[in-house]
Design a protein around this motif. Structure first.
Motif, PDB file in Angstrom:
ATOM      1  N   GLU A  18      40.837  39.086 -29.954  1.00  0.00           N
ATOM      2  CA  GLU A  18      40.955  38.973 -28.484  1.00  0.00           C
ATOM      3  C   GLU A  18      40.090  37.836 -27.970  1.00  0.00           C
ATOM      4  O   GLU A  18      40.542  37.003 -27.175  1.00  0.00           O
ATOM      5  CB  GLU A  18      40.432  40.259 -27.823  1.00  0.00           C
ATOM      6  CG  GLU A  18      41.480  41.272 -27.485  1.00  0.00           C
ATOM      7  CD  GLU A  18      40.848  42.516 -26.851  1.00  0.00           C
ATOM      8  OE1 GLU A  18      39.856  42.388 -26.108  1.00  0.00           O
ATOM      9  OE2 GLU A  18      41.350  43.612 -27.135  1.00  0.00           O
ATOM     10  N   TRP A  69      41.275  34.357 -25.970  1.00  0.00           N
ATOM     11  CA  TRP A  69      40.814  34.013 -24.614  1.00  0.00           C
ATOM     12  C   TRP A  69      39.992  32.724 -24.601  1.00  0.00           C
ATOM     13  O   TRP A  69      40.043  31.951 -23.648  1.00  0.00           O
ATOM     14  CB  TRP A  69      40.049  35.196 -23.997  1.00  0.00           C
ATOM     15  CG  TRP A  69      41.005  36.275 -23.562  1.00  0.00           C
ATOM     16  CD1 TRP A  69      41.224  37.483 -24.163  1.00  0.00           C
ATOM     17  CD2 TRP A  69      41.931  36.216 -22.458  1.00  0.00           C
ATOM     18  NE1 TRP A  69      42.210  38.181 -23.497  1.00  0.00           N
ATOM     19  CE2 TRP A  69      42.653  37.431 -22.452  1.00  0.00           C
ATOM     20  CE3 TRP A  69      42.216  35.264 -21.475  1.00  0.00           C
ATOM     21  CZ2 TRP A  69      43.641  37.716 -21.495  1.00  0.00           C
ATOM     22  CZ3 TRP A  69      43.190  35.548 -20.531  1.00  0.00           C
ATOM     23  CH2 TRP A  69      43.884  36.750 -20.547  1.00  0.00           C
ATOM     24  N   GLY A  80      36.814  36.679 -15.866  1.00  0.00           N
ATOM     25  CA  GLY A  80      37.324  35.317 -16.052  1.00  0.00           C
ATOM     26  C   GLY A  80      36.332  34.298 -15.517  1.00  0.00           C
ATOM     27  O   GLY A  80      35.115  34.454 -15.670  1.00  0.00           O
ATOM     28  N   ASN A 121      36.957  36.016  -8.235  1.00  0.00           N
ATOM     29  CA  ASN A 121      36.769  37.209  -7.409  1.00  0.00           C
ATOM     30  C   ASN A 121      35.288  37.595  -7.305  1.00  0.00           C
ATOM     31  O   ASN A 121      34.833  38.040  -6.257  1.00  0.00           O
ATOM     32  CB  ASN A 121      37.569  38.381  -7.992  1.00  0.00           C
ATOM     33  CG  ASN A 121      39.067  38.113  -7.921  1.00  0.00           C
ATOM     34  OD1 ASN A 121      39.542  37.499  -6.964  1.00  0.00           O
ATOM     35  ND2 ASN A 121      39.812  38.533  -8.933  1.00  0.00           N
ATOM     36  N   ASP A 168      32.824  39.660 -19.082  1.00  0.00           N
ATOM     37  CA  ASP A 168      33.998  39.057 -19.724  1.00  0.00           C
ATOM     38  C   ASP A 168      33.709  38.783 -21.190  1.00  0.00           C
ATOM     39  O   ASP A 168      32.577  38.476 -21.586  1.00  0.00           O
ATOM     40  CB  ASP A 168      34.427  37.761 -19.035  1.00  0.00           C
ATOM     41  CG  ASP A 168      35.907  37.472 -19.289  1.00  0.00           C
ATOM     42  OD1 ASP A 168      36.732  37.760 -18.398  1.00  0.00           O
ATOM     43  OD2 ASP A 168      36.251  36.989 -20.390  1.00  0.00           O
ATOM     44  N   ILE A 169      34.773  38.859 -21.977  1.00  0.00           N
ATOM     45  CA  ILE A 169      34.670  38.639 -23.419  1.00  0.00           C
ATOM     46  C   ILE A 169      34.561  37.144 -23.737  1.00  0.00           C
ATOM     47  O   ILE A 169      34.060  36.766 -24.793  1.00  0.00           O
ATOM     48  CB  ILE A 169      35.915  39.265 -24.107  1.00  0.00           C
ATOM     49  CG1 ILE A 169      35.709  39.458 -25.593  1.00  0.00           C
ATOM     50  CG2 ILE A 169      37.163  38.463 -23.836  1.00  0.00           C
ATOM     51  CD1 ILE A 169      36.821  40.282 -26.250  1.00  0.00           C
ATOM     52  N   SER A 170      35.027  36.289 -22.823  1.00  0.00           N
ATOM     53  CA  SER A 170      35.083  34.851 -23.128  1.00  0.00           C
ATOM     54  C   SER A 170      33.833  34.110 -22.665  1.00  0.00           C
ATOM     55  O   SER A 170      33.494  34.104 -21.476  1.00  0.00           O
ATOM     56  CB  SER A 170      36.316  34.221 -22.458  1.00  0.00           C
ATOM     57  OG  SER A 170      36.155  32.820 -22.395  1.00  0.00           O
ATOM     58  N   ILE A 183      30.264  40.207 -22.787  1.00  0.00           N
ATOM     59  CA  ILE A 183      30.499  41.256 -23.785  1.00  0.00           C
ATOM     60  C   ILE A 183      31.947  41.743 -23.670  1.00  0.00           C
ATOM     61  O   ILE A 183      32.565  41.589 -22.628  1.00  0.00           O
ATOM     62  CB  ILE A 183      29.562  42.470 -23.575  1.00  0.00           C
ATOM     63  CG1 ILE A 183      29.680  42.978 -22.128  1.00  0.00           C
ATOM     64  CG2 ILE A 183      28.127  42.129 -23.927  1.00  0.00           C
ATOM     65  CD1 ILE A 183      29.068  44.332 -21.903  1.00  0.00           C
ATOM     66  N   SER A 221      41.288  43.025 -12.223  1.00  0.00           N
ATOM     67  CA  SER A 221      42.239  42.025 -11.748  1.00  0.00           C
ATOM     68  C   SER A 221      42.935  41.391 -12.952  1.00  0.00           C
ATOM     69  O   SER A 221      42.362  40.533 -13.631  1.00  0.00           O
ATOM     70  CB  SER A 221      41.463  40.963 -10.930  1.00  0.00           C
ATOM     71  OG  SER A 221      42.292  39.901 -10.561  1.00  0.00           O
ATOM     72  N   TYR A 222      44.117  41.891 -13.277  1.00  0.00           N
ATOM     73  CA  TYR A 222      44.931  41.389 -14.400  1.00  0.00           C
ATOM     74  C   TYR A 222      44.215  41.527 -15.738  1.00  0.00           C
ATOM     75  O   TYR A 222      44.287  40.642 -16.582  1.00  0.00           O
ATOM     76  CB  TYR A 222      45.334  39.928 -14.162  1.00  0.00           C
ATOM     77  CG  TYR A 222      46.032  39.721 -12.841  1.00  0.00           C
ATOM     78  CD1 TYR A 222      47.349  40.116 -12.664  1.00  0.00           C
ATOM     79  CD2 TYR A 222      45.364  39.152 -11.758  1.00  0.00           C
ATOM     80  CE1 TYR A 222      47.985  39.959 -11.444  1.00  0.00           C
ATOM     81  CE2 TYR A 222      45.995  38.984 -10.532  1.00  0.00           C
ATOM     82  CZ  TYR A 222      47.299  39.395 -10.389  1.00  0.00           C
ATOM     83  OH  TYR A 222      47.921  39.245  -9.176  1.00  0.00           O
ATOM     84  N   VAL A 223      43.513  42.635 -15.944  1.00  0.00           N
ATOM     85  CA  VAL A 223      42.818  42.862 -17.213  1.00  0.00           C
ATOM     86  C   VAL A 223      43.436  44.054 -17.949  1.00  0.00           C
ATOM     87  O   VAL A 223      43.884  43.913 -19.091  1.00  0.00           O
ATOM     88  CB  VAL A 223      41.304  43.079 -16.979  1.00  0.00           C
ATOM     89  CG1 VAL A 223      40.589  43.346 -18.298  1.00  0.00           C
ATOM     90  CG2 VAL A 223      40.709  41.861 -16.293  1.00  0.00           C
TER      91      VAL A 223
HETATM   92  C1  LIG Z   1      44.183  37.205 -16.886  1.00  0.00           C
HETATM   93  S1  LIG Z   1      42.468  37.071 -17.033  1.00  0.00           S
HETATM   94  C2  LIG Z   1      41.953  37.611 -15.414  1.00  0.00           C
HETATM   95  C3  LIG Z   1      40.602  37.085 -15.039  1.00  0.00           C
HETATM   96  C4  LIG Z   1      40.098  37.535 -13.674  1.00  0.00           C
HETATM   97  N1  LIG Z   1      39.991  38.965 -13.591  1.00  0.00           N
HETATM   98  C5  LIG Z   1      40.961  36.980 -12.573  1.00  0.00           C
HETATM   99  O1  LIG Z   1      41.663  37.737 -11.910  1.00  0.00           O
HETATM  100  O2  LIG Z   1      40.917  35.771 -12.393  1.00  0.00           O
HETATM  101  C6  LIG Z   1      41.989  38.437 -18.066  1.00  0.00           C
HETATM  102  C7  LIG Z   1      40.492  38.405 -18.400  1.00  0.00           C
HETATM  103  O3  LIG Z   1      40.133  39.561 -19.143  1.00  0.00           O
HETATM  104  C8  LIG Z   1      39.191  39.192 -20.141  1.00  0.00           C
HETATM  105  N2  LIG Z   1      39.263  40.200 -21.202  1.00  0.00           N
HETATM  106  C9  LIG Z   1      40.329  40.524 -21.965  1.00  0.00           C
HETATM  107  N3  LIG Z   1      40.009  41.525 -22.807  1.00  0.00           N
HETATM  108  C10 LIG Z   1      38.718  41.851 -22.554  1.00  0.00           C
HETATM  109  C11 LIG Z   1      37.819  42.810 -23.087  1.00  0.00           C
HETATM  110  N4  LIG Z   1      38.168  43.658 -24.047  1.00  0.00           N
HETATM  111  N5  LIG Z   1      36.565  42.840 -22.594  1.00  0.00           N
HETATM  112  C12 LIG Z   1      36.165  41.992 -21.614  1.00  0.00           C
HETATM  113  N6  LIG Z   1      36.981  41.060 -21.075  1.00  0.00           N
HETATM  114  C13 LIG Z   1      38.237  41.003 -21.525  1.00  0.00           C
HETATM  115  C14 LIG Z   1      39.658  37.822 -20.582  1.00  0.00           C
HETATM  116  O4  LIG Z   1      38.672  37.060 -21.215  1.00  0.00           O
HETATM  117  C15 LIG Z   1      40.089  37.222 -19.249  1.00  0.00           C
HETATM  118  O5  LIG Z   1      39.029  36.555 -18.630  1.00  0.00           O
END
Ligand SMILES: C[S@@+](CC[C@H](N)C(=O)[O-])C[C@H]1O[C@@H](n2cnc3c(N)ncnc32)[C@H](O)[C@@H]1O
Length: 288
Positions: free
Chosen positions: A64, A68, A111, A115, A130-132, A157, A176-178
């Protein structure tokens, strides 16, 4: 043209105005600083968490994180990977709900922080996870530019089995889209349980995701990169689950009251081409 459907709430023309004008909103235009300097709040390192994970979990998380990193580093397929403006769903709910009582906020999967920064500017104490690493670095720089670094605590994390927060910690949790990226049934149920656990009684969870009518993802499924409602974007390898109104309401209503449900559509550019995006957004309340 924008179509907005709000249930359990009233729609005023102001909302439509906000949604239509998102592209015209501007955040701080200060030039980027070279370095970000010392960050006063805690940044936990993914590496230190590895010891507590099973080998399978570590592998999943590493995969994952790699996807990302590529998305934020070079590919930038998803519009929110570069967008500094707060999400339409958050702007909409900001108009409906009284933020005076929403002080402590978690931005789960923040992200690049569009937000988190908006909420910090509204005076919230924001915890952003965030993971990234690449996304988190961008958030740090944006928080400096917007002069809200003191109000944002950052955690680089992965969100996994147990979120690193106490029970009943947050007035507002933002998804938000997570959540839509999690397709494993056990993980999804655990994620919902954790959202519920860390939200204060009477607190709010915002969730936004793509509907099965979204034109960009529908096209990918038609091209053979998806099965039913699960789609993997061949441009970045990232998988998403698309939802219907009934499915997402059923999913969250086991743990939360649905305060507002909104479905809206708008045109957006993905990789240079226009698509009709179709979004479902919910404001949920943890029963007091
Ligand atoms: C589509 S992006 C949305 C980012 C932000 N919430 C926005 O609306 O702009 C999804 C986000 O979820 C994070 N993500 C995905 N899996 C994750 C996890 N297991 N733990 C933490 N972050 C995660 C990704 O790195 C990415 O930044």
């Amino acid at each position: 043209m924008m179509m907005v459907k709000v249930s359990n709430g009233t729609l005023t023309p102001l909302f439509v105005l906000i949604l239509n004008s998102e592209r015209n909103l501007e955040m701080s235009k200060n030039p980027l600083r070279d370095g970000i300097g010392p960050w006063p709040t805690s940044i936990r390192d993914q590496e230190s968490l590895k010891e507590t994970m099973s080998a399978t979990e570590q592998k999943t998380i590493e995969r994952e994180a790699r996807l990302w990193e590529e998305e934020y580093g070079t590919l930038k397929v998803i519009p929110s990977s570069t967008r500094e403006l707060p999400s339409k769903a958050l702007l909409l709910f900001s108009e409906i709900l009284d933020f005076k009582h929403l002080k402590k906020v978690l931005d789960a999967g923040c992200g690049i922080g569009r937000n988190a920064i908006y909420l910090a500017q509204k005076g919230c104490e924001v915890h952003a996870v965030d993971i990234s690493q690449t996304a988190i670095s961008k958030l740090q720089r944006a928080a400096l530019r917007a002069e809200v670094r003191e109000r944002i605590t950052i955690y680089n994390i992965p969100l996994r089995e147990t979120f690193p927060f106490e029970n009943n910690s947050f007035d507002l949790v933002l998804d938000s889209y997570v959540f839509c990226h999690f397709t494993d049934e056990d993980f999804k149920q655990n994620y919902r349980k954790e959202l519920h656990r860390i939200t204060k009684p009477g607190g709010i969870v915002f969730s936004s995701l793509f509907s099965e009518e979204d034109e960009y993802y529908k096209k990918i499924i038609q091209n053979g990169y998806g099965k039913e409602n699960i789609v993997t974007d061949p441009k970045n390898g990232i998988t998403k689950r698309l939802y219907t109104e009934a499915e997402i309401k059923d999913f969250f209503s086991t743990h939360f009251d649905i305060l507002y449900f909104v479905k809206f559509e708008f045109e957006d550019i993905v990789l240079g081409l226009p698509y009709r995006r179709s979004i479902l957004a919910l404001a949920l309340r943890k029963p007091a």
